[in-house]
Design an enzyme around this catalytic site. Structure first.
Site, mmCIF file in Angstrom:
data_model
loop_
_atom_site.group_PDB
_atom_site.id
_atom_site.type_symbol
_atom_site.label_atom_id
_atom_site.label_comp_id
_atom_site.label_asym_id
_atom_site.label_seq_id
_atom_site.Cartn_x
_atom_site.Cartn_y
_atom_site.Cartn_z
ATOM 1 N N TYR A 89 13.481 1.000 -4.041
ATOM 2 C CA TYR A 89 12.735 1.953 -3.150
ATOM 3 C C TYR A 89 13.630 2.890 -2.432
ATOM 4 C CZ TYR A 89 9.344 -1.808 -3.532
ATOM 5 O OH TYR A 89 8.294 -2.708 -4.064
ATOM 6 N N LYS B 205 14.645 -6.644 -2.302
ATOM 7 C CA LYS B 205 14.688 -7.176 -3.650
ATOM 8 C C LYS B 205 16.018 -6.545 -4.464
ATOM 9 C CE LYS B 205 9.668 -6.515 -3.376
ATOM 10 N NZ LYS B 205 9.481 -5.332 -2.812
ATOM 11 N N LEU C 238 -4.295 -2.997 -2.864
ATOM 12 C CA LEU C 238 -5.461 -2.545 -2.892
ATOM 13 C C LEU C 238 -5.691 -1.929 -4.223
ATOM 14 C CD1 LEU C 238 -4.942 -0.660 0.672
ATOM 15 C CD2 LEU C 238 -6.268 -2.774 0.121
ATOM 16 N N SER D 12 0.879 2.128 3.291
ATOM 17 C CA SER D 12 0.081 3.426 3.832
ATOM 18 C C SER D 12 1.258 4.265 4.521
ATOM 19 C CB SER D 12 -0.999 3.304 4.860
ATOM 20 O OG SER D 12 -1.735 4.510 5.039
ATOM 21 N N HIS E 280 13.643 -8.778 -8.216
ATOM 22 C CA HIS E 280 12.454 -7.844 -8.431
ATOM 23 C C HIS E 280 11.732 -7.936 -9.565
ATOM 24 C CE1 HIS E 280 11.355 -3.721 -6.651
ATOM 25 N NE2 HIS E 280 10.345 -4.231 -7.247
ATOM 26 N N ASP F 240 8.136 -4.978 3.552
ATOM 27 C CA ASP F 240 8.532 -5.375 2.330
ATOM 28 C C ASP F 240 9.041 -3.890 1.618
ATOM 29 O OD1 ASP F 240 8.122 -7.134 -0.221
ATOM 30 O OD2 ASP F 240 7.679 -5.259 -0.896
HETATM 31 P P1 NAD Z 1 -1.494 -0.594 -2.378
HETATM 32 O O1 NAD Z 1 -2.483 -1.516 -3.412
HETATM 33 O O2 NAD Z 1 -1.015 -0.942 -1.297
HETATM 34 O O3 NAD Z 1 -2.136 0.898 -2.045
HETATM 35 C C1 NAD Z 1 -1.693 1.719 -1.454
HETATM 36 C C2 NAD Z 1 -2.511 3.120 -1.345
HETATM 37 O O4 NAD Z 1 -3.884 2.857 -0.866
HETATM 38 C C3 NAD Z 1 -1.821 4.151 -0.393
HETATM 39 O O5 NAD Z 1 -1.107 4.795 -1.056
HETATM 40 C C4 NAD Z 1 -3.260 4.887 -0.264
HETATM 41 O O6 NAD Z 1 -3.506 5.734 -1.076
HETATM 42 C C5 NAD Z 1 -4.171 3.858 -0.204
HETATM 43 N N1 NAD Z 1 -4.582 3.341 1.195
HETATM 44 C C6 NAD Z 1 -4.096 2.381 1.818
HETATM 45 N N2 NAD Z 1 -4.293 2.019 3.075
HETATM 46 C C7 NAD Z 1 -5.890 2.760 2.963
HETATM 47 C C8 NAD Z 1 -6.775 2.768 3.918
HETATM 48 N N3 NAD Z 1 -6.854 2.068 5.204
HETATM 49 N N4 NAD Z 1 -7.768 3.693 3.473
HETATM 50 C C9 NAD Z 1 -7.881 4.369 2.352
HETATM 51 N N5 NAD Z 1 -6.852 4.494 1.453
HETATM 52 C C10 NAD Z 1 -5.901 3.459 1.788
HETATM 53 O O7 NAD Z 1 -0.401 -0.038 -3.361
HETATM 54 P P2 NAD Z 1 1.336 -0.260 -3.608
HETATM 55 O O8 NAD Z 1 1.976 0.477 -2.584
HETATM 56 O O9 NAD Z 1 1.503 -0.265 -4.834
HETATM 57 O O10 NAD Z 1 1.736 -1.797 -3.327
HETATM 58 C C11 NAD Z 1 1.934 -2.142 -1.931
HETATM 59 C C12 NAD Z 1 3.259 -2.808 -1.640
HETATM 60 O O11 NAD Z 1 3.590 -3.755 -2.631
HETATM 61 C C13 NAD Z 1 4.312 -1.722 -2.008
HETATM 62 O O12 NAD Z 1 4.390 -0.877 -1.054
HETATM 63 C C14 NAD Z 1 5.606 -2.455 -2.350
HETATM 64 O O13 NAD Z 1 6.095 -3.001 -1.181
HETATM 65 C C15 NAD Z 1 4.989 -3.926 -3.163
HETATM 66 N N6 NAD Z 1 4.978 -3.585 -4.651
HETATM 67 C C16 NAD Z 1 5.888 -4.423 -4.993
HETATM 68 C C17 NAD Z 1 5.845 -4.201 -6.664
HETATM 69 C C18 NAD Z 1 6.770 -5.347 -7.265
HETATM 70 O O14 NAD Z 1 7.092 -4.996 -8.284
HETATM 71 N N7 NAD Z 1 7.360 -6.401 -6.580
HETATM 72 C C19 NAD Z 1 5.547 -3.349 -7.268
HETATM 73 C C20 NAD Z 1 4.493 -2.544 -6.553
HETATM 74 C C21 NAD Z 1 4.228 -2.753 -5.046
#
Ligand code: NAD
Length: 278
Positions: free
Chosen positions: A52, A77, A192, A233, A110, A47
């Site tokens: 980005y 997006k 997460l 991650s 988006h 994604d």
């Molecule tokens: P997320 O909830 O996936 O959290 C990511 C964070 O969690 C990492 O940076 C790390 O600090 C921690 N983490 C991940 N795996 C781990 C593990 N196994 N153990 C310990 N810590 C861990 O946060 P995100 O990046 O905000 O969301 C995921 C994806 O959602 C984004 O990369 C993007 O692709 C999408 N997204 C979309 C929008 C939108 O407006 N459409 C907005 C935000 C995010």
């Protein structure tokens, strides 16, 4: 590590892998390597977004992987400032050039950016691009029910996916029924809670019980809720950990405990009703 990847059917007759890698905030120069790690670990869905600024890295990793194009599912997006038809067409061309693909699996608007009031025009442009065979499936992100009703009402075309903020401390129960009624799949962003939800004692206790990690428990929860989940991650070991979720199930007690973490004020990101950035 080879995994049987669960897929969910989409209302347009296609399907989407239920688990993918999100690459928000992954720097362009690191993206190819990180996505390459994910593809090696068994991820088949990535994604990204124009905003980005790392689509080139995603495309490079796909190319370098040697994997069959049709075994992969790539989402991008449309940027908020490109909702006008001509801008959206140009932006989509740039996306495809960066990704180095002939067809995109899924393209999303988006954010609706309602004050700009051009998201219906953007939706019509995505429909046009799909009709031309350049996008396989079209959807939206951060659309509230009123935004969904408007695009459906004005075009008759229902998005296959709405990607929204959703995690244990912000479960979006109030909008789930509408999506179900219209057969729109929910894709959980920040699944997460950007790492914060991993620290909840209830999650740690469930993880201990199953001999899994907090991240694996939360990802499993999204899967069992029927949601699409795209954890991010940049660490190879965590990337592998986050897909190692197919050898256990949460029981009713676990699901109840996670349901109790829901907080209507738990939103981390912007509110789609008012978000007005470019
Ligand atoms: P997320 O909830 O996936 O959290 C990511 C964070 O969690 C990492 O940076 C790390 O600090 C921690 N983490 C991940 N795996 C781990 C593990 N196994 N153990 C310990 N810590 C861990 O946060 P995100 O990046 O905000 O969301 C995921 C994806 O959602 C984004 O990369 C993007 O692709 C999408 N997204 C979309 C929008 C939108 O407006 N459409 C907005 C935000 C995010």
């Amino acid at each position: 590590m080879a995994h049987e990847q669960p897929r969910l059917n989409l209302r347009d007759g296609r399907s989407i892998p239920q688990l993918g890698l999100g690459v928000w905030q992954v720097p362009q120069r690191a993206t190819a390597e990180i996505v390459g790690e994910a593809l090696k670990a068994g991820y088949v869905s990535i994604d990204t977004a124009e905003g980005y600024q790392n689509e080139r890295g995603v495309g490079d990793a796909v190319k370098a992987s040697g994997l069959d194009r049709d075994s992969l599912f790539i989402t991008s997006k449309l940027r908020n400032s490109f909702h006008a038809r001509d801008d959206a067409l140009r932006a989509f061309d740039a996306t495809m050039e960066e990704l180095q693909l002939d067809e995109l699996d899924l393209f999303l608007i988006h954010w609706p950016r309602p004050r700009q009031d051009k998201y219906v025009e953007a939706w019509k442009t995505l429909i046009e691009l799909q009709q031309q065979g350049r996008i396989r499936s079209i959807g939206v992100s951060n659309f509230n029910i009123d935004h969904l009703e408007r695009i459906i009402g004005e075009t008759g075309v229902v998005p296959v996916v709405n990607q929204i903020e959703l995690h244990p401390t912000f479960q979006q129960r109030g909008v789930r029924d509408f999506h179900k009624q219209h057969d729109i799949r929910i894709e959980s962003w920040s699944p997460l809670g950007q790492g914060d939800d991993l620290k909840r004692p209830a999650i740690a206790a469930i993880a201990k019980k199953h001999g899994k990690t907090p991240a694996q428990v939360i990802i499993r929860w999204h899967l069992e809720e029927g949601l699409i989940v795209i954890p991010k991650s940049v660490t190879a070991s965590r990337i592998r950990e986050n897909i190692d979720v197919f050898d256990f199930r949460l029981d009713a007690d676990d699901m109840n405990k996670i349901a109790a973490l829901d907080d209507p004020r738990g939103r981390i990101g912007s509110d789609p009703a008012t978000a007005d950035f470019g």
